[in-house]
Structures are given as C-alpha cells and as structure tokens.
Design an enzyme around this catalytic site. Structure first.
Site, PDB file in Angstrom:
ATOM      1  N   ASP A 248       3.271  -8.670   6.496  1.00 14.71           N
ATOM      2  CA  ASP A 248       2.364  -8.057   5.742  1.00 14.71           C
ATOM      3  C   ASP A 248       2.646  -6.533   5.426  1.00 14.71           C
ATOM      4  OD1 ASP A 248      -0.444 -10.081   7.199  1.00 14.71           O
ATOM      5  OD2 ASP A 248       0.815 -10.382   5.495  1.00 14.71           O
ATOM      6  N   LYS A 270      -0.076  -8.189   1.874  1.00 14.44           N
ATOM      7  CA  LYS A 270      -1.707  -8.621   2.140  1.00 14.44           C
ATOM      8  C   LYS A 270      -2.410  -7.222   2.280  1.00 14.44           C
ATOM      9  CE  LYS A 270      -3.661 -12.186   3.804  1.00 14.44           C
ATOM     10  NZ  LYS A 270      -3.883 -13.100   4.697  1.00 14.44           N
TER      11      LYS A 270
END
Length: 457
Positions: A248, A270
């Site tokens: 991420d 994300k």
C-alpha cells in the site's frame, strides 16, 4: 585467509579455563553448552563457578596455574587479568600442541572465539580475526534478525525426514524445491516450537504430497506505522523470503528497501477516500499469484487487522483453499502516540482506549454518547476529512470543548508533524494537516509537553 573457521566436537573432551572471573564465566558457558568436560583453575572464583561445581557441571582447581593441568586437554582458554600468566598458559599449551585462546590478545592465541549465532544444529560464526570484535558483534546482530528463532528446530526435524524425502522425490531438483518450501514454512516452524505433533504431521504430509510447482501461500504482514525500525523481526524475515510483495501507499520507502531484491512488487496504492485498486481486485491479485505457486507477502501499513481490511482478503484465500498466515504489526495508534509523547492510557486520565475509523458512512452512526465519556482516549484513523463532524458530534453529546486533542501526520517518520489544541479547534486544526494523519482526543494529550521526546532528537 588468516584463520581457518572450524567447528570443534568437544563433547566429553577435557578442556581447561584459567581464570575465575566474569570473562572466564562467559567462556565457560560456551564450553558447557558444547558438552565439554571442563576444569577451571584460579586463585578465586565468582559464585557462578561454585554453583556449577556444586551441580557437578565442572571441576574447580583452586590455586596457582600448574602446566600439568593441560596434560589431558584438547583445548584451553586463558582468561585472567594477568597478561604474564595468560602468556604462560599460551606457551605451555603451544608446547603440547593444544589450541589455546587468550582473551583480548589474539596475537598470543592459537585460536580466536567468533561471535556465535546458535540455531542448533545450525550454527553461524562471525569473526573479524580479532581486529574488530565490535564489528563482528554488529554483524552477528544483523544476522540474528535474518534467521528465524525456530530455524534450528526445523533443521533438526529436516534431518529426520531425509530418508523419506529421498524415497519420495527422484531428482536432486525436486528434493531441493521441497527443502526450500519446508524451511520457509511458518506453520511447521511454529508447530515444532509448540511441540504440536498433530500439526507437525499434517503440515509435513501436506508439504510432501502436494505438487512442488503449484502450491503457493500468502503472508499478511503489518509494516508498522512508518519507521522501518518498528517493523517486527518476523515481518522482516517474511519480506526477505517473498516472491511477490503486494503493498500500500502507507508502507514507507525505507521498509520497501528491505524487501528481497528480486521479488516482484505490486503497488495497490490504497488511500483514505480513494482506492487506486479496488479491494476485490486486490483479493484476486493475491489469489492469482498464490495459485502460481508463489510466496506472496501482502504488506500493509500498521497492523493488518486494525482497519486494514486484512480479514476480507484472507476470507478470499480461505475460500480458495490457499494457505495463509498473519504477522501483526505495530498499529498507528500505538506508534503515533508513543512518538508524540502521548500515552494512550494513564492511571489518572484514561482507563480505556477506543480505536475508531473516521470513515463515517451513511447509516453507520457511531455511539457518540459513549465516545463522549470521560476517562478514555479516542483515536480516529482516517478521520482528517471528518474532523469537523467529529468535533461537532462529541460536543453535542457532552464532551467538554476544552478537551485536549492532537493530530499526528506521518507518525514515527522523520517527517512527523504534530499539532495540538482543544476539541473546539479540531476542525480548524485538521485543515492544516495532510494524510496520513491520526486524531487523538483525551486528557492524556495534555501530557505531550512533558513527555514529547521524538521532536527533540
């Protein structure tokens, strides 16, 4: 090469240490661990030697050094604070062709003691040839972090399987691939550590009977809040064994620099309010890579089971029959509060902690009345865009407007920024900060001025 590294079989063989102090004690521990039949000679002994002698673990000879003590020895160590005596012991051993170590005097010794990493039966020795013991120690500490604690038990168990593996797999290549799988199998290592015979048998049968090229697994690893030094030892080991790392935006560059160099890296980026890659697609990436027989690490900022959607990803794997394991990480609440000088609990101010998502979805109203109660600390993840709403709701439900608050941006990183104030200022403060940020609300925030240590470094 100035020294030949060798491993000596000393079990039930006579060895001598001259010296009865702390340094001699450290050397004695090593020889006792190796099973030596040990004699220790000195004018006086620290209590540990007496305790060992009382337990029948070694023999003490109190008095001046006598060369006859070397007559039956295989190995000797001079560990006194008397240089002349140490030299005498060394010369007496040399004349008898007995290897002798002289503490802190490598030139007077016929062998030197390395820094040791003990994962018996696996042993690793590191030496600087006596020129820089501190460097050897630092290298040992680095290697310690790379070798799983239970590796020795796995190595010992592997020895028991050698005959069966030779029968099961016809070629050297097949055997090599099997051993590679076995030594990185976390479940087997944990089962051996727990002496769980049922799990050991099940995992072994699974490893032996499954197709060598079509069995993958996924390890869900918490990367911690940002500072690479806060990555757990087990997390480090996993990212250095990975074939694929799916990560991420919240995983720092410093941590990604620790990933195995030839591992494939898949960024799924994300962030709060926006997913570069939809969650379902992330689930499918993990599934697809594991089905190729790869060792996949899903690397998440903080802890994967605290607002990390780790459970959702594992459900997909579970439904597909893909083996998985989880390595927890230091969650952002713990890391950010510690690096900001804000204790999450305190006997005088907070007896509980609430970890709350700041994604305030329609139809998912929080229990604001309970959240507004005293004697607790509130930590809002991903709450920056909802700070004004959080402020309004807490005040509406009775939380005093002067309640201390803090917002921590890039917590634990060298770029960490902290701003504090009161609840009535929360919405305004949030406009000055950027993601990723964490909101901390509670009386404990008032301790920050006194306990803030990180910004002073």
């Amino acid at each position: 090469m100035d020294h030949l590294p060798i491993f000596c079989q000393l079990r039930d063989r006579d060895c001598l240490i001259v010296g009865g102090g702390d340094v001699a004690e450290r050397k004695a521990r090593l020889l006792l661990d190796a099973g030596a039949r040990l004699t220790v000679n000195a004018l006086a002994f620290i209590p540990q030697f007496t305790a060992w002698a009382d337990a029948g673990m070694l023999t003490l000879v109190e008095g001046p050094f006598d060369e006859s003590l070397l007559d039956t020895c295989w190995l000797a160590i001079a560990a006194t604070d008397d240089d002349a005596l140490n030299q005498r012991v060394s010369e007496a051993a040399e004349s008898r062709r007995i290897f002798c170590n002289v503490v802190d005097a490598p030139k007077a010794a016929s062998f030197i003691m390395p820094s040791i990493i003990d994962r018996s039966p696996l042993m690793v020795a590191v030496s600087s040839g006596g020129t820089s013991p501190v460097l050897a120690r630092l290298l040992r500490e680095k290697l310690e972090s790379l070798l799983p604690l239970h590796l020795g038990q796995v190595a010992k168990y592997a020895g028991q399987l050698r005959g069966r593996v030779k029968q099961q797999f016809a070629t050297m290549g097949e055997r090599r691939r099997f051993w590679e799988k076995l030594f990185v199998n976390d479940r087997l290592a944990q089962s051996l550590a727990n002496n769980d015979q049922k799990a050991i048998t099940e995992t072994t049968e699974q490893l032996i009977n499954e197709p060598l090229d079509h069995r993958g697994e996924v390890v869900l690893v918490g990367a911690g809040p940002g500072d690479a030094g806060l990555l757990t030892l087990k997390g480090l080991q996993q990212i250095q064994q990975a074939d694929v790392v799916v990560y991420d935006r919240l995983v720092s560059d410093d941590i990604m620099n620790l990933v195995r160099r030839d591992a494939d890296r898949v960024f799924v980026g994300k962030r709060a309010g926006y997913h570069c890659v939809p969650q379902e697609e992330i689930n499918q990436i993990l599934l697809r890579e594991a089905q190729k027989g790869k060792r996949v690490v899903r690397l998440k900022g903080g802890d994967p089971f605290i607002f990390g959607r780790g459970g959702e990803e594992l459900e997909t794997l579970c439904n597909a029959g893909i083996p998985f394991s989880v390595v927890p990480g230091i969650t952002a609440a713990s890391g950010c509060s510690a690096y900001s000088g804000i204790p999450l609990t305190h006997r005088d101010y907070a007896q509980s902690v609430r970890l709350i998502t700041g994604h305030l979805k329609t139809g998912g109203e929080l229990d604001w009345e309970n959240l507004a109660a005293e004697k607790q600390t509130l930590v809002f993840y991903m709450g920056l865009n909802q700070a004004a709403t959080i402020q309004q709701k807490l005040i509406e439900h009775g939380m005093p407007g002067e309640m201390p608050v803090a917002i921590v941006e890039n917590g634990t990183a060298v770029t960490q920024r902290v701003i504090d104030g009161t609840l009535t200022q929360l919405g305004e403060l949030a406009q000055q900060m950027n993601s990723p940020s964490l909101i901390i609300i509670g009386r404990v925030v008032g301790l920050r001025d006194k306990l803030n240590w990180f910004s002073n470094h």
